[in-house]
Write an enzyme that holds these catalytic residues in place. Structure first.
Site, PDB file in Angstrom:
ATOM      1  N   GLU A  43       0.904  -1.311  -0.005  1.00  0.00           N
ATOM      2  CA  GLU A  43      -0.145  -0.078  -0.084  1.00  0.00           C
ATOM      3  C   GLU A  43       0.989   1.232   0.010  1.00  0.00           C
ATOM      4  O   GLU A  43       1.766   1.218   0.807  1.00  0.00           O
ATOM      5  CB  GLU A  43      -0.884  -0.053   1.419  1.00  0.00           C
ATOM      6  N   ARG A 270       5.955 -12.960   9.950  1.00  0.00           N
ATOM      7  CA  ARG A 270       6.645 -11.439   9.621  1.00  0.00           C
ATOM      8  C   ARG A 270       8.046 -11.443  10.285  1.00  0.00           C
ATOM      9  O   ARG A 270       8.409 -12.192  11.130  1.00  0.00           O
ATOM     10  CB  ARG A 270       5.789 -10.478  10.754  1.00  0.00           C
ATOM     11  N   LYS A 280       4.276   0.953  10.051  1.00  0.00           N
ATOM     12  CA  LYS A 280       4.436   2.004   9.129  1.00  0.00           C
ATOM     13  C   LYS A 280       3.723   3.256   9.971  1.00  0.00           C
ATOM     14  O   LYS A 280       4.150   4.412   9.522  1.00  0.00           O
ATOM     15  CB  LYS A 280       3.574   1.770   7.673  1.00  0.00           C
TER      16      LYS A 280
HETATM   17  P1  ATP Z   1      -0.309  -1.777   6.851  1.00  0.00           P
HETATM   18  O1  ATP Z   1      -0.470  -1.832   8.268  1.00  0.00           O
HETATM   19  O2  ATP Z   1      -0.263  -0.336   6.365  1.00  0.00           O
HETATM   20  O3  ATP Z   1      -1.127  -2.747   6.245  1.00  0.00           O
HETATM   21  P2  ATP Z   1       1.961  -3.426   5.969  1.00  0.00           P
HETATM   22  O4  ATP Z   1       3.438  -3.391   6.628  1.00  0.00           O
HETATM   23  O5  ATP Z   1       1.161  -4.787   6.069  1.00  0.00           O
HETATM   24  O6  ATP Z   1       1.393  -2.167   6.789  1.00  0.00           O
HETATM   25  P3  ATP Z   1       1.634  -3.307   3.195  1.00  0.00           P
HETATM   26  O7  ATP Z   1       1.953  -2.311   2.119  1.00  0.00           O
HETATM   27  O8  ATP Z   1       0.438  -3.846   3.113  1.00  0.00           O
HETATM   28  O9  ATP Z   1       2.096  -2.927   4.617  1.00  0.00           O
HETATM   29  O10 ATP Z   1       2.922  -4.523   2.811  1.00  0.00           O
HETATM   30  C1  ATP Z   1       2.926  -5.202   1.712  1.00  0.00           C
HETATM   31  C2  ATP Z   1       3.385  -6.623   1.822  1.00  0.00           C
HETATM   32  O11 ATP Z   1       4.483  -6.628   2.627  1.00  0.00           O
HETATM   33  C3  ATP Z   1       2.272  -7.531   2.675  1.00  0.00           C
HETATM   34  O12 ATP Z   1       1.982  -8.702   1.706  1.00  0.00           O
HETATM   35  C4  ATP Z   1       2.833  -7.668   3.851  1.00  0.00           C
HETATM   36  O13 ATP Z   1       2.374  -9.015   4.153  1.00  0.00           O
HETATM   37  C5  ATP Z   1       4.177  -7.573   3.900  1.00  0.00           C
HETATM   38  N1  ATP Z   1       4.706  -7.072   5.103  1.00  0.00           N
HETATM   39  C6  ATP Z   1       4.715  -6.188   5.506  1.00  0.00           C
HETATM   40  N2  ATP Z   1       5.170  -6.108   6.877  1.00  0.00           N
HETATM   41  C7  ATP Z   1       6.036  -7.164   7.112  1.00  0.00           C
HETATM   42  C8  ATP Z   1       7.070  -8.068   7.777  1.00  0.00           C
HETATM   43  N3  ATP Z   1       7.244  -7.319   8.997  1.00  0.00           N
HETATM   44  N4  ATP Z   1       7.491  -8.963   7.584  1.00  0.00           N
HETATM   45  C9  ATP Z   1       7.437  -9.859   6.268  1.00  0.00           C
HETATM   46  N5  ATP Z   1       6.257  -9.264   5.452  1.00  0.00           N
HETATM   47  C10 ATP Z   1       5.856  -8.073   5.665  1.00  0.00           C
END
Ligand code: ATP
Ligand code: MG
Length: 568
Positions: A43, A270, A280
Site C-alpha cells: 500500500e 513476519r 508504518k
Molecule cells: P499496513 O499496516 O499499512 O497494512 P503493512 O506493513 O502490512 O502495513 P503493506 O504495504 O500492506 O504494509 O505490505 C505489503 C506486503 O508486505 C504485505 O504482503 C505484507 O504481508 C508484507 N509485510 C509487511 N510487513 C512485513 C514484515 N514485517 N515481515 C514480512 N512481510 C511483511
C-alpha cells in the site's frame, strides 16, 4: 516447462523453505497449467522497511527461482493515506534490492470499475446491503468468536433500495461514515470476517490516480483477493495475520467465477527486529514529528535508511535467508542482521586509516619535512584490489583512547616509556606529554626506531600493540555520524505506554574534525563503503561534499552475534 519443473523438484528441494516447497509441489502437480505468478502488493502509504524486504525476497525470489513472474501491484484503495512520493520510493527500493517487475506494474485502482460492478451484482443477487449504522454500532453487533453477532436492522432492506443508495453513495450524496456497503454472509459464522464484512465505504478525498471519479472505495478485503484473481496470480504469498482472511478471499473469488482457478494464498511469519518498530504508522509518526531526520534517516529500519547507513541488498538477503520463512511469529535479533552486514562489507569495503578522536603525536627524532610512503592493502580479503600509499610524517594523529598516562595492567596501547607499532610503519616509544591548563593532554611525544620499518629486513621485532594513525599535514577533516539503537528497549512494540518515550536519546552522535588519510578522501561518492582500520565500517553519506566529506558509521567491527554463538 514441464521438464524444467521436474528438474527443480528432483535436485533442489533440499534447500527450499516451506513456501517454495508448496510452489514446487503445485508446479509438479501441473496446477494452473504449470504457471507461476506471484505478486508484491504494497500500500503506498509509507516507505518500505526491512520487513517488506522479506516479503519481496519471497515474492520476486520464488518467481525468479522457479521460472515464474512476479507482479508489482500497488494496493491503492485508501486515497486519504496514499501519495506518489511513496509509490516512487517503493519502486526505487525494490529495484535496489535487485528485482524487476518488467511490464507487470498494476494498481488496485485499475480494478475499481470491475469491483464496483461486482458489488452491484452482489446487491442485485441479495448478497450485499447498505447499512446506515455507525461504525460503533456495527462493531457492537459483531459478537465474539464464541458468541454469534446480531443482524443489522438494515440487513433485509429491498434490493432496489440498496441499489439506489449505493449508487447515490458513489455520487457523493452522503457524508463519509454515514453509510457503508456490507456483504450479506453470516452473522453467526465462527470466522469473524464472514460476519457481514464492510466491502465499500464513502471517501471524498480525491484519489491520486482516479481523481474524483469515485466517492466509494473498496475495503482492502474486498479488493485484495479479487485483484489477485484479475491478474491471474497463482500464489498469493503474505504474512500470517491474513490466515483468517483467506476463506473470505476465496468466498469472493468463488462468487466471481467458477472454481477452475483461484489464487492460492500461503502465509509466512513476519520479520520483527529488536530495538526498532516495523509499524508504518509509527514510522510515519517518527518522521512527521521530526524525531528522526526523514524516512531515510540511517537509524530507521526503512530500506532507504538502511541503504544510507551503508547496508547492502546482499547483506539484507543473507539475513532474510538466515532467519528463514516459518509458520511461527518470532522476534529477530538485530545482531544477526549486523553479522550479515559485517560479513558482506568485509568483502567489499576499502581499508583506509581514520582517527575519530584525534590527539597529536610528535616523533621527536623523525626529521622535520620528511615524508615516507607506507603501503596499505585496499582489501586483504581481495588482493586483486591492490594497494594504496599513505604518507608518514613527524606529526601524526592517533586516537585519544590509544594513550593512557597511568594505564591498567593489560593496556597494550601507548603509555609513558612503552612501545607500540604504528601500523605499516615503525615501532615507537613514548617519551612524554604536553598538557594544557586544564590538565588535558595536548601532545604526545615519542621516538621512533628506524630499524623497525614494517616489511623491511630486521623489522620483525614484536610489540604487543599496533595503532592506526593519520599524518597531520595531509589529513582531511571529515564529519562522522555515529549511530546507536533507535530504541533503548529490545521490543518497543510490546511495551505499554507511548513508544516515543522509549527512543534512545543517544542514537545519533555527530563527530566533527575526524581525520582521514588523503587517499580515501580524493574521490568520494555517496554509498562508497570503507573500513576505517580498527574502528568499523563507514559509508559516504549523500550530504557529503568535496569541501566537507560526511560518513555514516555503518557498523563497528566487534561481532556480538558471533560471540553469542560461541558461548552457546
Ligand atoms: P499496513 O499496516 O499499512 O497494512 P503493512 O506493513 O502490512 O502495513 P503493506 O504495504 O500492506 O504494509 O505490505 C505489503 C506486503 O508486505 C504485505 O504482503 C505484507 O504481508 C508484507 N509485510 C509487511 N510487513 C512485513 C514484515 N514485517 N515481515 C514480512 N512481510 C511483511
Ligand atoms: Mg498490509
Amino acid at each position: 516447462m514441464e521438464e524444467k519443473i521436474t528438474e527443480i523438484s528432483n535436485e533442489n528441494t533440499g534447500g527450499l523453505n516451506f513456501v517454495e516447497q508448496e510452489i514446487v509441489n503445485d508446479l509438479a502437480a501441473g496446477k494452473n497449467g504449470g504457471r507461476l505468478n506471484t505478486r508484491f502488493p504494497p500500500e503506498p502509504n509509507g516507505y518500505l522497511h526491512i520487513g517488506h524486504a522479506k516479503a519481496i525476497i519471497m515474492d520476486f525470489g520464488a518467481a525468479e527461482k522457479f521460472g515464474g513472474t512476479c507482479n508489482l501491484r500497488f494496493d491503492d484503495t485508501n486515497p486519504q493515506k496514499e501519495d506518489t512520493e511513496y509509490v516512487d520510493s517503493i519502486m526505487r527500493d525494490i529495484k535496489w534490492l535487485g528485482y524487476d517487475w518488467e511490464n507487470r506494474l498494476y494498481y488496485a485502482s485499475d480494478y475499481f470499475p470491475k469491483l464496483y460492478d461486482f458489488a452491484i451484482r452482489l446487491i442485485k443477487e441479495g448478497k450485499a446491503y447498505v447499512d446506515e449504522q455507525t461504525s460503533e454500532q456495527i462493531a457492537q453487533q459483531k459478537g465474539t468468536p464464541t458468541e454469534p453477532g446480531t443482524n443489522s436492522p438494515y440487513r433485509d432492506r429491498p434490493i432496489e433500495e440498496n441499489l439506489d443508495l449505493f449508487e447515490r453513495m458513489n455520487k457523493g450524496e452522503f457524508e463519509e461514515g454515514s453509510m457503508v456497503l456490507r456483504a450479506k454472509i453470516d452473522m453467526a459464522n465462527s470466522n469473524m470476517h464472514f460476519r457481514d464484512p464492510i466491502i465499500y465505504r464513502i471517501i471524498k478525498t480525491p484519489h491520486w490516480r482516479t481523481g474524483d471519479t469515485w466517492k466509494v472505495y473498496p475495503m482492502y478485503d474486498f479488493a485484495h483477493g479479487q485483484s489477485d484473481f484479475f491478474e491471474g496470480v497463482t500464489h498469493s504469498i503474505c504474512t500470517l495475520e491474513f490466515v483468517p482472511h483467506r476463506p473470505l478471499y476465496e468466498y469472493f473469488v468463488n462468487e466471481l467465477a467458477d472454481d477452475s482457478y483461484c489464487p492460492r494464498q500461503i502465509e509466512f511469519n513476519r520479520l520483527n527486529l529488536t530495538y526498532t518498530v516495523m509499524s508504518k504508522r509509527k514510522l510515519l509518526q517518527l518522521v512527521k514529528e521530526g524525531l528522526v531526520n526523514g524516512w531515510d534517516d540511517p537509524r530507521m529500519p526503512t530500506l532507504c535508511g538502511l541503504r544510507r547507513r551503508g547496508y547492502t541488498p546482499e547483506a539484507i538477503k543473507d539475513f532474510v535467508n538466515r532467519i528463514g520463512y516459518t509458520k511461527y511469529e518470532a522476534l529477530n535479533h538485530i545482531e544477526l542482521l549486523e553479522h550479515s552486514v559485517r560479513e558482506d562489507l568485509n568483502k567489499r569495503a576499502t581499508r583506509v586509516s581514520a582517527v575519530v578522536n584525534p590527539v597529536k603525536l610528535i616523533l621527536t627524532n623523525y626529521p622535520e619535512g620528511k615524508t615516507e610512503m607506507v603501503e596499505i592493502e585496499n582489501n586483504p580479503e581481495n588482493p586483486s584490489e591492490g594497494k594504496h600509499e599513505m604518507p608518514f610524517t613527524r606529526e601524526l594523529w592517533i586516537e585519544r583512547e590509544d594513550f593512557m598516562e597511568n594505564p591498567p595492567k593489560k593496556f597494550f596501547r601507548l603509555s609513558p616509556d612503552k612501545e607500540v607499532r604504528l601500523k605499516g610503519a615503525y615501532i615507537i616509544k613514548c617519551t612524554g606529554v604536553k598538557k594544557n591548563d586544564k590538565g588535558e593532554i595536548e601532545e604526545i611525544y615519542a621516538e621512533y626506531d628506524p630499524e623497525t620499518r614494517s616489511g623491511l629486513p630486521g623489522s620483525d621485532r614484536k610489540v604487543k600493540g599496533t595503532l592506526h594513525w593519520v599524518s597531520v599535514p595531509t589529513a582531511v577533516d571529515i564529519e562522522v555520524r555515529d549511530y546507536d539503537r533507535l530504541f533503548s528497549v529490545e521490543n518497543p512494540g510490546a511495551e505499554e505506554g507511548d513508544f516515543r518515550d522509549l527512543l534512545n536519546p543517544d542514537s545519533l552522535v555527530v563527530r566533527e574534525g575526524v581525520k582521514l588519510e588523503p587517499w580515501g578522501a580524493h574521490n568520494l561518492k555517496p554509498g562508497d563503503h570503507f573500513q576505517f582500520t580498527r574502528l568499523g565500517y563507514y559509508t559516504v553519506d549523500p550530504d557529503s561534499t568535496k569541501e566537507k566529506p560526511v560518513f555514516n558509521k555503518t557498523i563497528g567491527l566487534k561481532d556480538t552475534w558471533a560471540k553469542e554463538m560461541k558461548k552457546s
